[in-house]
Design a protein around this motif. Structure first.
Motif, mmCIF file in Angstrom:
data_model
loop_
_atom_site.group_PDB
_atom_site.id
_atom_site.type_symbol
_atom_site.label_atom_id
_atom_site.label_comp_id
_atom_site.label_asym_id
_atom_site.label_seq_id
_atom_site.Cartn_x
_atom_site.Cartn_y
_atom_site.Cartn_z
ATOM 1 N N GLY A 117 0.820 -1.210 0.000
ATOM 2 C CA GLY A 117 0.000 0.000 0.000
ATOM 3 C C GLY A 117 0.851 1.255 0.000
ATOM 4 O O GLY A 117 0.537 2.232 -0.691
ATOM 5 N N MET A 118 1.943 1.253 0.754
ATOM 6 C CA MET A 118 2.837 2.409 0.803
ATOM 7 C C MET A 118 3.456 2.684 -0.562
ATOM 8 O O MET A 118 3.490 3.827 -1.025
ATOM 9 C CB MET A 118 3.948 2.177 1.832
ATOM 10 C CG MET A 118 3.501 2.319 3.267
ATOM 11 S SD MET A 118 4.906 2.136 4.398
ATOM 12 C CE MET A 118 4.076 2.314 5.977
ATOM 13 N N VAL A 119 3.953 1.640 -1.191
ATOM 14 C CA VAL A 119 4.574 1.794 -2.512
ATOM 15 C C VAL A 119 3.554 2.344 -3.516
ATOM 16 O O VAL A 119 3.830 3.301 -4.253
ATOM 17 C CB VAL A 119 5.135 0.446 -3.022
ATOM 18 C CG1 VAL A 119 5.606 0.567 -4.467
ATOM 19 C CG2 VAL A 119 6.283 -0.024 -2.136
ATOM 20 N N ALA A 120 2.366 1.748 -3.530
ATOM 21 C CA ALA A 120 1.321 2.192 -4.449
ATOM 22 C C ALA A 120 0.928 3.642 -4.175
ATOM 23 O O ALA A 120 0.707 4.433 -5.103
ATOM 24 C CB ALA A 120 0.096 1.287 -4.318
ATOM 25 N N GLY A 121 0.864 4.008 -2.888
ATOM 26 C CA GLY A 121 0.466 5.361 -2.515
ATOM 27 C C GLY A 121 1.479 6.411 -2.916
ATOM 28 O O GLY A 121 1.113 7.484 -3.402
ATOM 29 N N ILE A 122 2.757 6.126 -2.722
ATOM 30 C CA ILE A 122 3.811 7.091 -3.058
ATOM 31 C C ILE A 122 3.792 7.395 -4.555
ATOM 32 O O ILE A 122 3.801 8.561 -4.977
ATOM 33 C CB ILE A 122 5.196 6.548 -2.652
ATOM 34 C CG1 ILE A 122 5.333 6.551 -1.134
ATOM 35 C CG2 ILE A 122 6.311 7.381 -3.269
ATOM 36 C CD1 ILE A 122 6.588 5.877 -0.626
ATOM 37 N N VAL A 123 3.750 6.352 -5.367
ATOM 38 C CA VAL A 123 3.766 6.547 -6.823
ATOM 39 C C VAL A 123 2.485 7.261 -7.281
ATOM 40 O O VAL A 123 2.531 8.235 -8.053
ATOM 41 C CB VAL A 123 3.907 5.195 -7.561
ATOM 42 C CG1 VAL A 123 3.889 5.412 -9.076
ATOM 43 C CG2 VAL A 123 5.195 4.491 -7.146
ATOM 44 N N GLY A 124 1.341 6.795 -6.787
ATOM 45 C CA GLY A 124 0.076 7.383 -7.195
ATOM 46 C C GLY A 124 -0.053 8.838 -6.792
ATOM 47 O O GLY A 124 -0.543 9.668 -7.571
ATOM 48 N N SER A 125 0.408 9.185 -5.585
ATOM 49 C CA SER A 125 0.262 10.560 -5.115
ATOM 50 C C SER A 125 1.135 11.523 -5.903
ATOM 51 O O SER A 125 0.745 12.664 -6.157
ATOM 52 C CB SER A 125 0.605 10.647 -3.623
ATOM 53 O OG SER A 125 1.960 10.315 -3.405
ATOM 54 N N PHE A 126 2.329 11.072 -6.304
ATOM 55 C CA PHE A 126 3.196 11.942 -7.111
ATOM 56 C C PHE A 126 2.528 12.246 -8.451
ATOM 57 O O PHE A 126 2.519 13.394 -8.908
ATOM 58 C CB PHE A 126 4.565 11.292 -7.331
ATOM 59 C CG PHE A 126 5.517 12.178 -8.096
ATOM 60 C CD1 PHE A 126 6.200 13.193 -7.446
ATOM 61 C CD2 PHE A 126 5.707 12.010 -9.461
ATOM 62 C CE1 PHE A 126 7.060 14.029 -8.151
ATOM 63 C CE2 PHE A 126 6.571 12.840 -10.171
ATOM 64 C CZ PHE A 126 7.252 13.848 -9.513
ATOM 65 N N VAL A 127 1.959 11.227 -9.060
ATOM 66 C CA VAL A 127 1.273 11.411 -10.341
ATOM 67 C C VAL A 127 0.049 12.320 -10.187
ATOM 68 O O VAL A 127 -0.260 13.138 -11.060
ATOM 69 C CB VAL A 127 0.830 10.039 -10.919
ATOM 70 C CG1 VAL A 127 -0.023 10.221 -12.165
ATOM 71 C CG2 VAL A 127 2.056 9.183 -11.238
ATOM 72 N N GLY A 128 -0.635 12.212 -9.044
ATOM 73 C CA GLY A 128 -1.892 12.934 -8.857
ATOM 74 C C GLY A 128 -1.780 14.291 -8.190
ATOM 75 O O GLY A 128 -2.791 14.996 -8.066
ATOM 76 N N THR A 129 -0.570 14.722 -7.773
ATOM 77 C CA THR A 129 -0.436 15.980 -7.032
ATOM 78 C C THR A 129 -0.942 17.207 -7.797
ATOM 79 O O THR A 129 -1.620 18.060 -7.206
ATOM 80 C CB THR A 129 1.024 16.197 -6.577
ATOM 81 O OG1 THR A 129 1.371 15.182 -5.636
ATOM 82 C CG2 THR A 129 1.197 17.552 -5.900
ATOM 83 N N PRO A 130 -0.656 17.392 -9.097
ATOM 84 C CA PRO A 130 -1.200 18.573 -9.795
ATOM 85 C C PRO A 130 -2.726 18.675 -9.718
ATOM 86 O O PRO A 130 -3.267 19.761 -9.477
ATOM 87 C CB PRO A 130 -0.724 18.360 -11.244
ATOM 88 C CG PRO A 130 0.531 17.575 -11.105
ATOM 89 C CD PRO A 130 0.265 16.631 -9.970
ATOM 90 N N ALA A 131 -3.413 17.573 -9.882
ATOM 91 C CA ALA A 131 -4.872 17.587 -9.771
ATOM 92 C C ALA A 131 -5.294 17.861 -8.337
ATOM 93 O O ALA A 131 -6.302 18.531 -8.086
ATOM 94 C CB ALA A 131 -5.459 16.258 -10.253
ATOM 95 N N GLU A 132 -4.515 17.373 -7.373
ATOM 96 C CA GLU A 132 -4.801 17.593 -5.954
ATOM 97 C C GLU A 132 -4.693 19.070 -5.599
ATOM 98 O O GLU A 132 -5.550 19.629 -4.901
ATOM 99 C CB GLU A 132 -3.814 16.782 -5.108
ATOM 100 C CG GLU A 132 -3.986 16.942 -3.628
ATOM 101 C CD GLU A 132 -4.828 15.844 -3.015
ATOM 102 O OE1 GLU A 132 -5.193 15.989 -1.848
ATOM 103 O OE2 GLU A 132 -5.143 14.874 -3.710
#
Length: 313
Positions: A117-132
């Protein structure tokens, strides 16, 4: 005599591309239902005083002062966030979960699930930060005085204007606390969901169906809310901060947490707990139910696995 041709092996694994697609669609579907709660949560977290006493007060104020449809402010950013962040994190998690499972499909232990979950979260959050960043600004805009509002027309207008006016790096403002939050959220949410589902099945009172997914999701949502709120408040305030006299309002996540505790009290780190859980709980429930059902339907009708029961988490 001709040698009989070997039977064609039935593929029972969902392709990685489909896993990513289902993850994004599940998150986007859930967001359409919970966007008003996300707006309430962001407004409460941005309030530095007793601006809003309750979630209902925020909702009533928004409808009265900005109109009924204002509760869906930032929906385009919310959908883009799910299309980037959730597509990536759930796609990676389901892929890694399958890789970490035993030869007979035995699920990995809790600590492995948390790590995945941590690995998936780190990668996903970096990709999604502009939209965030766009989502935080769009949902918080209505609480500002008219002269200070950014008035983004859509998430794409927000992304273009942020890039032009503040530089492309601003799109990743708060990326570090966002990734920290994602580590906590995903370790708590994905691992607790899988573990709760496994534990409920072990009682003998549940079987693989939507009711099981609902109960496991509600447990997961509560655990995730309690664990991630302080990091989420730090992320929200950093992403919405302004530059005052050439200096940023906050130096970093620890600076935010320190100032919140000093000025507003320790338990302000859980300010907006109710709307956060009201948003995260249903979003978790809907996301996992949608994801499980899409995985199940794909296994049954595309891969031809008539005996498929679980959705694969």
């Amino acid at each position: 005599m001709a040698t009989p041709s070997p039977e064609k092996k039935i593929v029972t694994t969902i392709p990685n591309g489909v896993k990513f697609l289902f993850g994004g669609l599940a998150g986007m579907g859930a967001t359409c239902f919970v966007q008003p709660l996300d707006l309430v949560k962001n407004r409460m977290q941005m309030a530095t005083s007793k601006e809003h006493k309750t979630s209902f007060h925020v909702l009533r104020h928004v409808v009265k002062s900005e109109g009924l449809f204002a509760v869906y402010s930032g929906l385009s950013a919310g959908l883009l966030r799910q299309a980037t962040y959730t597509t990536t994190r759930l796609g990676i998690y389901t892929w890694l979960f399958e890789k970490a499972s035993g030869p007979n499909g035995e699920p990995p232990n809790f600590f492995k699930k948390a790590g995945l979950g941590m690995v998936a979260g780190i990668v996903g959050s970096f990709v999604g930060t502009p939209a965030e960043v766009s989502l935080i600004r769009m949902t918080s805009d209505g609480r500002l005085p008219l002269a200070e509002r950014r008035n983004y027309k859509s998430v794409f207008d927000a992304l273009i204007r942020i890039t032009k006016e503040e530089g492309v790096v601003t799109l990743w403002r708060g990326a570090i606390p966002t990734m920290g939050r994602a580590m906590v959220v995903n370790a708590a949410q994905l691992a607790s969901y899988s573990q709760a589902k496994q534990a409920l099945l072990g009682t003998g009172y549940f079987r693989e169906n939507i009711f099981l997914h609902f109960c496991a999701s509600m447990i997961s949502g509560l655990v995730t809310t309690a664990a991630s709120m302080p990091v989420d408040i730090a992320k929200t305030r950093i992403q919405n901060m302004k530059i005052i006299d050439g200096k940023p309002e906050y130096k970093g996540a620890l600076d935010v947490l320190g100032k919140v505790i000093r000025k507003e009290g320790f338990f302000s780190l859980w300010k907006g707990f109710t709307p956060y859980y009201m948003r995260l709980g249903p979003h978790t429930v809907l996301t996992f139910i949608f994801l499980e059902q899409m995985n199940l339907m794909y296994k049954k009708y595309v891969l031809g696995d008539a005996a498929a029961k679980g959705g694969g988490l």
